[in-house]
Design an enzyme around this catalytic site. Structure first.
Site, PDB file in Angstrom:
ATOM      1  N   ASP A  61      47.954  11.328  37.635  1.00 42.40           N
ATOM      2  CA  ASP A  61      47.717  12.143  38.818  1.00 42.40           C
ATOM      3  C   ASP A  61      46.623  11.476  39.614  1.00 42.40           C
ATOM      4  O   ASP A  61      45.821  10.735  39.059  1.00 42.40           O
ATOM      5  CB  ASP A  61      47.184  13.522  38.413  1.00 42.40           C
ATOM      6  CG  ASP A  61      48.258  14.390  37.805  1.00 42.40           C
ATOM      7  OD1 ASP A  61      49.421  14.137  38.077  1.00 42.40           O
ATOM      8  OD2 ASP A  61      47.891  15.315  37.054  1.00 42.40           O
TER       9      ASP A  61
HETATM   10  P1  ATP Z   1      47.640  15.345  42.164  1.00 46.88           P
HETATM   11  O1  ATP Z   1      47.314  14.040  42.769  1.00 46.88           O
HETATM   12  O2  ATP Z   1      46.840  15.645  40.967  1.00 46.88           O
HETATM   13  O3  ATP Z   1      49.112  15.622  42.029  1.00 46.88           O
HETATM   14  P2  ATP Z   1      47.320  16.666  44.618  1.00 46.88           P
HETATM   15  O4  ATP Z   1      46.256  17.610  45.045  1.00 46.88           O
HETATM   16  O5  ATP Z   1      47.481  15.417  45.348  1.00 46.88           O
HETATM   17  O6  ATP Z   1      47.100  16.460  43.100  1.00 46.88           O
HETATM   18  P3  ATP Z   1      48.939  18.952  44.699  1.00 46.88           P
HETATM   19  O7  ATP Z   1      47.876  19.677  43.967  1.00 46.88           O
HETATM   20  O8  ATP Z   1      50.363  19.163  44.355  1.00 46.88           O
HETATM   21  O9  ATP Z   1      48.698  17.405  44.626  1.00 46.88           O
HETATM   22  O10 ATP Z   1      48.719  19.251  46.213  1.00 46.88           O
HETATM   23  C1  ATP Z   1      49.671  18.832  47.169  1.00 46.88           C
HETATM   24  C2  ATP Z   1      49.224  19.210  48.556  1.00 46.88           C
HETATM   25  O11 ATP Z   1      49.052  20.615  48.613  1.00 46.88           O
HETATM   26  C3  ATP Z   1      47.870  18.653  48.945  1.00 46.88           C
HETATM   27  O12 ATP Z   1      47.994  17.392  49.547  1.00 46.88           O
HETATM   28  C4  ATP Z   1      47.379  19.664  49.940  1.00 46.88           C
HETATM   29  O13 ATP Z   1      47.902  19.411  51.208  1.00 46.88           O
HETATM   30  C5  ATP Z   1      47.959  20.962  49.439  1.00 46.88           C
HETATM   31  N1  ATP Z   1      46.977  21.717  48.658  1.00 46.88           N
HETATM   32  C6  ATP Z   1      46.237  21.300  47.619  1.00 46.88           C
HETATM   33  N2  ATP Z   1      45.465  22.272  47.144  1.00 46.88           N
HETATM   34  C7  ATP Z   1      45.704  23.356  47.890  1.00 46.88           C
HETATM   35  C8  ATP Z   1      45.212  24.713  47.910  1.00 46.88           C
HETATM   36  N3  ATP Z   1      44.330  25.146  47.033  1.00 46.88           N
HETATM   37  N4  ATP Z   1      45.707  25.549  48.829  1.00 46.88           N
HETATM   38  C9  ATP Z   1      46.620  25.131  49.708  1.00 46.88           C
HETATM   39  N5  ATP Z   1      47.113  23.898  49.749  1.00 46.88           N
HETATM   40  C10 ATP Z   1      46.670  23.000  48.876  1.00 46.88           C
END
Ligand code: ATP
Length: 936
Positions: A337
């Site tokens: 991740d």
């Molecule tokens: P990883 O790299 O660990 O998969 P990530 O944060 O890149 O984590 P997700 O957690 O699936 O991946 O988040 C995807 C998208 O969702 C982010 O790029 C952001 O735009 C949105 N996002 C992340 N956290 C939140 C939140 N708490 N509330 C709303 N949207 C969010």
């Protein structure tokens, strides 16, 4: 508050027939939860919330188990044999050897088991309960009946709960019912005779929340829970076995059979052909068998594994399943991740992009200090209605908390939300006041499948409003308007795409914020409400999350180690490639997969949507050349793991959410996040990272490789030394000469060298360059070509020295047989001791650098060995017992010269092997000992 216990008893196990209110009442708990005092009292009354450990085998039983070993049987037979023949001294010596051997195995294995137990304790789960009116995280074993427990997706239910509130709550009850399809939970009581699987209002201990949220009152803890009643089935202690240990044990059994056959043949040959006396021949054959069987090997391997596990734990990688230690050594792809693992997860909003302009914000971290500027000029957020409204939306659609502790700003909650909270505070918002003025009526938590979070509020004009924040593409598809200077206007998608590309190109992650009026009187919020769309897009926010410095180094290390790093993220495509570049992930294409023209300049990335359009065949090709996967959902992870495995890679995969569980299970080493990971992810994984840090995976791989090296070293020592010992006896019998070592003397040598010398190899520090050679092939045979060469090579060296020295003493000096034997034994032991020094490094020279002095274990072992050998040679009672004579200085000179010769010859052999690059790395692959990454 304490209830009368007859009432409690009467209701016991009928909780599913009572209404939520009746259960609360019966358990004497209100909305404030239990008070700390009451909880303490109940803890004393009901005991800790843990399952009784299954009766561990008693110490005596465990000790006796060590006698259940083919070697011991042979020795016992020999002891009986000698007793019958009236050789009481031999009987005593053999009995002592048996006892000491079992004792050492018993003590060492006990230590290993304790160490593993301690590590398992690091993984004890926590639970979110309400006590004294406040939400608190407590260790799950402190939960008591009556506690109000909050549940969310990914949690493992800590005790049996009667649910009192649910929101789309789904629970997978496979642990209890074997049914792996999650069941929907609700509050309605059911009839008394409803089977377990139909009691929808009860959440059972040990099951997993796969979706939604809920609150429940604890009705049973520990052994009183449903799972506690059937726990005898589940409570099995994990064994210390791993595939490799099993492989060696099996090999050992084969070897034992062969050796016993050889011993019997030798006995027959010696007695009938060479006419040795019966008792002498009997003992010789028995000692031949005993000295050749590598009986200590499985114990040494277990110890090496346990030490590896301990070292990994010290470096923040907690092993849940022991075989993973071995697998780690052969990992050839790590899928990680991004957020929090490769990056720091310290997020800061740097820019807010509106329909007509961009506002920059300065300041770092969670301290709410920073200025706002637009087009190079400072602005006051309070004078900017669109900015103000956006900040408010970000503040309300938010579960994070920010407070000051000892002068530092501390953020609790999701870092993305922490960033939004911080930027709002920078503008002068008071979070508490705003939450009071715009109370949240309902909400949908963020989920990496939906990629958004939504909340429903009353606004100050008495309207209901829905705030929505999440991944921009997701939100763009739900919006049909944007907030303009003069109010809402039609959505200009091209404008936003351009802006998003520009922000993402700087490596910032993107988040969009939108709002919509809700139906008047609306009091619940469901996914259908959100999916209707018609939102107004307020702004797109750019959030910086810098890469971890140690992750950059670890990526580099992995590339050198021939391990392909794949970054899998839910983030925007361009953000992901920019971060990939900062981390150096794109550079691995230059080294591997045959990229002859210098490799890619920029980081190639592919999106989840593109993956959806590919069939498995195409995916297999793509996955070999692409290292960044953006906009993925957990389902993509499973396909990626499968595609990589189909390409022959051994895959480690990280994960934190419930939905990651299938991919974690499927991967060769599932790696769960210790901090932000759910219990569901931890359950599905082999290893848990205490610090959520990518660098810890690289460290674990390094330790995994070291463990495997050490096991090989132990094998490389034990087998040739044992073979050398038996060769000495066998050749003497075949030639019809006096035995250079008597049977009891062989037992002595076997014991002191295997408990000191071979054991010390389990404790070796990593070889320099462990991480600059390619991973070991997972199915590489234990007995590789190198081993098959090394065993006879060293065995013959040892035999020549021992036998030669004995013959020299007997024929060319007028030494007594006792003296000649004493010299021969010490020659054998010296050869084994010097050979130990060679094994500090399997192929590299041990004399360059300070390598020889980096292993304390080797020197302690040698120290103990010297003391043992000196007392063996010079203590009068030892002399009588073993039939020895003290030896002189000139004898020692020759003995040491031989030892030194073994050392030099083996170093020369290693040099030749390196030169002919016939050196393999434990895996059948040739290993150019350089620091350059391998080119395909
Ligand atoms: P990883 O790299 O660990 O998969 P990530 O944060 O890149 O984590 P997700 O957690 O699936 O991946 O988040 C995807 C998208 O969702 C982010 O790029 C952001 O735009 C949105 N996002 C992340 N956290 C939140 C939140 N708490 N509330 C709303 N949207 C969010």
């Amino acid at each position: 508050m304490a209830q009368d216990s007859s009432h409690h008893q009467a209701n016991c196990q009928r909780w599913h027939t009572l209404s939520a209110e009746e259960v609360r009442e019966a358990q004497g708990v209100g909305r404030e939860g239990l008070s700390s005092d009451e909880a303490q009292a109940r803890l004393e009354e009901h005991g800790r919330n843990e399952l009784k450990r299954p009766e561990g085998s008693s110490t005596l039983k465990r000790f006796l188990r060590h006698f259940h070993n083919i070697l011991i049987y042979i020795l016992i037979a020999a002891a009986i044999g000698t007793a019958l023949l009236g050789h009481w001294v031999d009987t005593a010596v053999i009995a002592t050897v048996v006892l000491i051997n079992t004792l050492i195995g018993f003590v060492q294995e006990g230590k290993a088991e304790k160490a593993l137990d301690a590590i398992r304790k690091l993984l004890s789960p926590v639970a979110l309960v309400v006590r004294d009116g406040k939400r608190r995280e407590i260790p799950a074993d402190e939960i008591v009946p009556g506690d109000l427990v909050h549940l969310q997706a990914g949690d493992k239910i800590p005790a049996d709960l009667r649910l009192v509130d649910t929101k789309n709550l789904r629970i997978e009850e496979a642990a209890l019912t074997g049914e792996s399809v999650p069941v929907e939970k609700d509050l309605a009581p059911v009839t008394d005779d409803a089977p377990l699987g139909d009691r929808a209002c009860i959440a059972y201990s040990g099951t997993l929340v796969t979706f939604g949220r809920g609150v429940g009152v604890v009705v049973a803890t520990g052994d009183g829970t449903e799972i506690g009643r059937i726990s005898s089935m589940l409570g099995e202690v994990e064994s210390l076995q791993t595939p490799l240990v099993r492989q060696v044990e099996q090999f050992g059994r084969w070897l034992a059979a062969i050796i016993i056959a050889i011993s019997v043949a030798t006995f027959a040959f010696g007695y009938w052909v060479r006419s040795y006396p019966l008792d002498e021949m009997f003992l010789a054959a028995a000692s031949l068998a005993v000295s050749t069987i590598p009986e200590g090997l499985p114990a040494i391997m277990t110890i090496a594994l346990a030490i590896g596990v301990q070292k990994m734990a010290r470096r923040n990688a907690i092993i849940r399943k022991l075989p993973a230690v071995e697998t780690l050594g052969s990992v050839s792809a790590i899928c990680s991740d991004k957020t929090g693992t490769l990056t720091r997860n310290e997020m800061t909003v740097q820019v807010l992009a509106f329909a007509d302009r961009q506002v920059e914000v300065d300041g770092v971290g969670y301290a709410p200090h920073g200025e706002f500027s637009a087009e190079g000029r400072d602005i006051n957020p309070e004078d900017e209605p669109s900015l103000w409204e956006t900040l408010q939306a970000g503040l309300l659609c938010n579960d994070a908390q920010l407070y000051q502790q000892n002068g530092d700003w501390v953020m609790e909650g999701d870092p993305t939300e922490g960033a939004l909270l911080t930027v709002a505070c920078k503008a002068g918002f008071d979070p508490q006041q705003h939450h009071e003025h715009h109370p949240r009526i309902d909400g949908l938590p963020f989920d990496s499948d939906t990629k958004y979070m939504a909340t429903l509020h009353h606004d100050h004009r008495g309207h209901e409003v829905i705030y929505l924040k999440g991944a921009p593409e997701r939100l763009l598809s739900l919006c049909d308007r944007q907030m303009g200077r003069q109010g809402p206007e039609p959505l200009d998608t091209t404008h936003w795409d351009r802006i998003m590309d520009a922000i993402a190109g700087r490596g910032q992650r993107l988040l969009a914020i939108a709002a919509r009026d809700a139906d008047s009187g609306q009091s619940t919020l469901d996914y259908e409400h959100v999916e209707q769309g018609h939102f107004t897009l307020m702004a797109v926010v750019g959030i910086m999350d810098p890469p971890r410095d140690e992750a950059i180094r670890a990526v580099e290390e992995c590339i050198t180690a021939g391990i392909r790093v794949k970054m899998i993220t839910g983030d925007h495509l361009i953000t992901a490639s920019a971060v990939g570049e900062m981390l150096g992930i794109h550079r691995q294409g230059q080294y591997q997969e045959g990229d002859q023209d210098g490799g890619q300049e920029e980081c190639r990335a592919i999106s989840g949507q593109q993956l959806d359009d590919m069939d498995d065949q195409a995916l297999r090709v793509v996955v070999a050349n692409t290292d960044v996967f953006a906009r993925t959902t957990p389902e993509h992870k499973l396909r990626l793991v499968e595609a990589l495995q189909a390409g022959g890679r051994i895959v480690a995969m990280t994960g934190d959410g419930v939905n990651d569980a299938p991919a974690l299970k499927r991967s060769d080493v599932g790696v769960a996040m210790g901090r932000k990971g759910t219990e569901a992810a931890k359950e599905a994984s082999e290893m848990v990272l205490a610090d959520d840090n990518f660098a810890s995976i690289a460290h674990a791989v390094e330790e995994g490789r070291t463990v495997y090296d050490n096991i090989r070293k132990a094998i490389l020592h034990m087998l040739p030394c044992n073979a050398g010992q038996s060769l000495t006896i066998m050749m003497a019998i075949l030639m019809g000469l006096a035995l250079p070592l008597t049977p009891v003397q062989v037992l002595w040598v076997n014991m002191v060298t295997s408990v000191t010398l071979a054991m010390s190899l389990a404790f070796q520090p990593s070889e320099p360059g462990v991480m600059s050679r390619p991973p070991r092939e997972a199915d590489a045979p234990l007995l590789s070509g190198f081993l098959l060469w090394r065993i006879p090579f060293v065995a013959i060296l040892l035999w020549i020295g021992t036998f030669g020295h004995f013959v020299y003493m007997e024929q060319l000096t007028d030494a007594s047989e006792e003296l000649a034997r004493t010299v021969a034994i010490n020659t054998l032991v010296a050869g084994q001791a010097f050979y130990l020094l060679n094994l500090r490094l399997i192929f590299q020279p041990v004399l360059t650098g300070w390598e020889l002095f980096r292993s304390k274990a080797i020197w302690s072992a040698l120290g103990i060995l010297v003391i043992l050998q000196l007392s063996f040679t010079y203590l009068p009672f030892m002399n009588t017992l073993f039939g020895l004579e003290p030896i002189g200085l000139s004898d020692w000179t020759r003995i040491m010269a031989f030892g030194l010769a073994v050392f030099i010859i083996v170093e020369l052999e290693k040099w030749v092997l390196r030169r002919t690059s016939w050196v393999e790395t434990g895996d059948g692959e040739t290993n150019p000992p350089s620091n350059q990454p391998r080119r395909a």
